[in-house]
Design a protein around this motif. Structure first.
Motif, PDB file in Angstrom:
ATOM      1  N   PHE A  59     -59.109 -67.692  -5.307  1.00  0.00           N
ATOM      2  CA  PHE A  59     -58.127 -66.735  -5.809  1.00  0.00           C
ATOM      3  C   PHE A  59     -58.329 -65.402  -5.086  1.00  0.00           C
ATOM      4  N   HIS A  60     -57.238 -64.819  -4.609  1.00  0.00           N
ATOM      5  CA  HIS A  60     -57.309 -63.713  -3.663  1.00  0.00           C
ATOM      6  C   HIS A  60     -56.958 -62.358  -4.271  1.00  0.00           C
ATOM      7  N   SER A  70     -48.542 -67.409  -1.237  1.00  0.00           N
ATOM      8  CA  SER A  70     -47.177 -67.279  -1.766  1.00  0.00           C
ATOM      9  C   SER A  70     -46.168 -67.904  -0.817  1.00  0.00           C
ATOM     10  N   TYR A  98     -62.148 -64.483  -6.458  1.00  0.00           N
ATOM     11  CA  TYR A  98     -62.684 -64.009  -5.175  1.00  0.00           C
ATOM     12  C   TYR A  98     -63.777 -64.923  -4.612  1.00  0.00           C
ATOM     13  N   SER A 125     -53.057 -58.533  -0.752  1.00  0.00           N
ATOM     14  CA  SER A 125     -53.805 -58.974   0.423  1.00  0.00           C
ATOM     15  C   SER A 125     -52.963 -59.929   1.262  1.00  0.00           C
ATOM     16  N   PHE A 149     -53.082 -63.441  -0.328  1.00  0.00           N
ATOM     17  CA  PHE A 149     -52.158 -63.749  -1.422  1.00  0.00           C
ATOM     18  C   PHE A 149     -50.744 -63.924  -0.876  1.00  0.00           C
ATOM     19  N   PHE A 204     -46.439 -58.345  -4.131  1.00  0.00           N
ATOM     20  CA  PHE A 204     -47.648 -59.158  -4.131  1.00  0.00           C
ATOM     21  C   PHE A 204     -48.781 -58.484  -4.910  1.00  0.00           C
ATOM     22  N   THR A 231     -57.980 -70.604   3.706  1.00  0.00           N
ATOM     23  CA  THR A 231     -56.919 -69.973   4.489  1.00  0.00           C
ATOM     24  C   THR A 231     -57.323 -69.819   5.946  1.00  0.00           C
ATOM     25  N   PRO A 256     -55.133 -58.706  -4.920  1.00  0.00           N
ATOM     26  CA  PRO A 256     -53.748 -58.216  -4.945  1.00  0.00           C
ATOM     27  C   PRO A 256     -53.395 -57.549  -3.618  1.00  0.00           C
ATOM     28  N   MET A 261     -46.844 -68.822  -7.441  1.00  0.00           N
ATOM     29  CA  MET A 261     -48.184 -68.240  -7.388  1.00  0.00           C
ATOM     30  C   MET A 261     -48.354 -67.117  -8.406  1.00  0.00           C
ATOM     31  N   GLN A 262     -47.303 -66.357  -8.666  1.00  0.00           N
ATOM     32  CA  GLN A 262     -47.402 -65.337  -9.710  1.00  0.00           C
ATOM     33  C   GLN A 262     -47.678 -65.989 -11.065  1.00  0.00           C
ATOM     34  N   TYR A 281     -51.352 -67.396 -11.021  1.00  0.00           N
ATOM     35  CA  TYR A 281     -52.374 -66.368 -11.164  1.00  0.00           C
ATOM     36  C   TYR A 281     -52.392 -65.805 -12.583  1.00  0.00           C
TER      37      TYR A 281
END
Length: 358
Positions: A310-311, A322, A345, A315, A318, A6, A267, A313, A330-331, A334
Motif C-alpha cells: 500500500f502506497h 490506479s 508502506y 505518490s 499510487f 490521488f 511496481t 498519498p 483503488m480509492q 484503500y
C-alpha cells in the motif's frame, strides 16, 4: 491529471514499523475490478494464480547507502549524514546530505562512526557538485569493488523516512529490509512487495505450477517522493537502471503465448517489464535506465496481475496502481484497507491487483 485526485487521509497508526513474522503471514487484499474485495493473507497467493502463470520478482539488493561522517579540513567539523541515491561511475555517487548548508564544492567528508574507519583505510569523499534540496555529488577516494566494500562496512540500510523518523534503525533492519531474492547490489530502497516471500511460499507456488523469473531494477530514493506539482504532466520521474535478460524475455513471451499470465511482484518489476515491452506486448531484452511514469490512461502491454504494497498519498506508485486497477477501484480498496486495519508502506501488508479491462 490533477494530483489531488490521488490524495487520501492515512492515520499515522497505519504505518508499519516492523514486518510481519513470518513474512508470508502478512495480510493481502485481493482487488478485482467490478468484484467484491477479498481479505486474504500472503500465503494464500497460490490459490489466486493458475498453472502456467509466471511470477516476476526483482532481485536487486539494497546497499548500505546510509553513511555518517564529518566535514574535515576546516576549523569546525560538523556531522554530516549522507544517503547515496545513484552511482555515477566507479568512484562517484549522487547523494542526499544533511545538513546541506554545511557543505560547499571542494569540501571533504570523512565517513565513519565515532572516528572509526573501514579496514581498507579512511573513507573520504570530496563534494564535487552541490545542487538543490540537499543533493550533491560525492567523489570518493576509493574506486570500484574497494569502494563497495568500504561502503558495506561503514554504511547502514537506508530505511524509508516514514519509518526512520519514528524509530531508530537497528540490526534487524539489515535482514528485514532485504528480500529473499536479493542478489545484485545497487538499490537504495527495497522492492518491498518481495519482502513478503518465504521459501515455503516459493515452494507452494512451484507446486501450483507457477514459474518464477528474476529481473533487476535498482530502486532509487525517488520511490519515496510525493508528486509536488498540481498536474501529473509536470512531474519529472526519477530514472532507475534495470535489466531483463534475453532468456527471461523469451520465457515470459512463451508464457503469454501459451495463455498464461504475467504477475509482477512489485511496481519496480512492473515498470521494468512495461519499459521492455513492444506495442504488441512482446518483451525484449533490456539493459538501460527507465523513467517510465504510469498514470490512468496508460495501456498496459505486458503485465496482467500486480502484487504490491500500500502506497503513499499523491505518490507515483499510487498513480500506477490506479492506472492498473482503476482510480475508483483503488480509492475504494484503500478506504477498506484503512478501516480494516491493514498495515501500510514498506513493512506493511500486500494487495493483489487484477488489471482492469480498458
Amino acid at each position: 491529471m490533477r494530483t489531488d485526485l490521488f490524495d487520501f487521509e492515512l492515520p499515522a497508526s497505519a504505518i508499519a514499523l516492523r514486518p510481519a513474522s513470518p513474512r508470508d503471514a502478512a495480510r493481502m487484499l485481493v482487488v478485482e475490478p467490478g468484484r467484491a474485495l477479498h481479505d486474504q493473507i500472503v500465503r494464500d497467493l497460490p490459490d489466486w494464480l493458475r498453472p502456467g502463470d509466471a511470477l516476476v520478482v526483482n532481485d536487486t539488493k539494497v546497499i548500505a547507502a546510509q553513511l555518517s561522517g564529518r566535514r574535515i579540513g576546516r576549523a569546525t567539523e560538523p556531522k554530516i549524514e549522507a544517503t547515496l541515491i545513484k552511482r555515477l561511475d566507479g568512484s562517484r555517487w549522487q547523494a542526499l546530505v544533511k545538513p546541506a548548508k554545511k557543505l560547499t564544492p571542494g569540501d571533504v567528508v570523512r565517513f565513519g562512526h565515532d572516528g572509526r574507519v573501514c579496514l581498507l583505510g579512511q573513507l573520504d569523499a570530496t563534494v564535487e557538485h552541490k545542487g538543490d534540496a540537499g543533493e550533491i555529488i560525492l567523489s570518493f577516494a576509493m574506486h570500484g569493488a574497494v569502494l563497495d566494500q568500504a561502503i558495506a562496512e561503514l554504511g547502514a540500510p537506508p530505511l524509508p523516512p516514514y519509518i526512520a523518523s519514528k524509530r531508530t534503525p537497528d540490526d534487524r533492519d539489515a535482514s528485514d529490509y532485504q528480500t529473499m531474492f536479493a542478489a545484485r547490489e545497487g538499490a537504495v530502497a527495497a522492492p518491498t512487495a518481495g519482502l513478503h516471500f518465504t521459501p515455503a511460499l516459493q515452494e507452494a507456488l512451484a507446486a501450483r505450477g507457477v514459474s518464477l523469473h528474476r529481473v533487476t531494477l535498482h530502486v532509487g530514493a525517488g520511490t519515496f517522493l510525493p508528486v509536488k506539482t498540481d498536474d501529473t504532466a509536470e512531474h519529472k520521474m526519477h530514472a532507475e537502471w534495470g535489466c531483463i535478460s534475453s532468456e527471461t524475455a523469451a520465457a515470459l513471451n512463451a508464457v503469454h503465448a501459451a495463455g498464461g499470465r504475467i504477475i509482477a511482484v512489485g511496481t519496480t518489476s512492473l515498470r521494468l517489464l512495461e519499459s521492455a515491452a513492444a506495442e504488441d506486448g512482446q518483451l525484449k531484452p533490456f539493459a538501460d535506465e527507465t523513467s517510465i511514469f504510469i498514470t490512468p490512461g496508460y495501456r498496459f502491454k505486458a503485465v496482467d496481475v500486480l502484487m504490491t504494497n500500500f502506497h503513499l498519498p499523491r505518490s507515483t506508485l499510487f498513480m500506477l496502481v490506479s492506472a492498473f486497477a482503476g482510480l475508483g477501484t483503488m480509492q475504494h480498496a484503500y478506504a477498506h484497507a484503512i478501516s480494516s486495519g491493514y498495515r501500510f508502506y514498506s513493512y506493511g501488508d500486500a494487495c493483489l491487483l487484477f488489471r482492469t479491462t480498458p
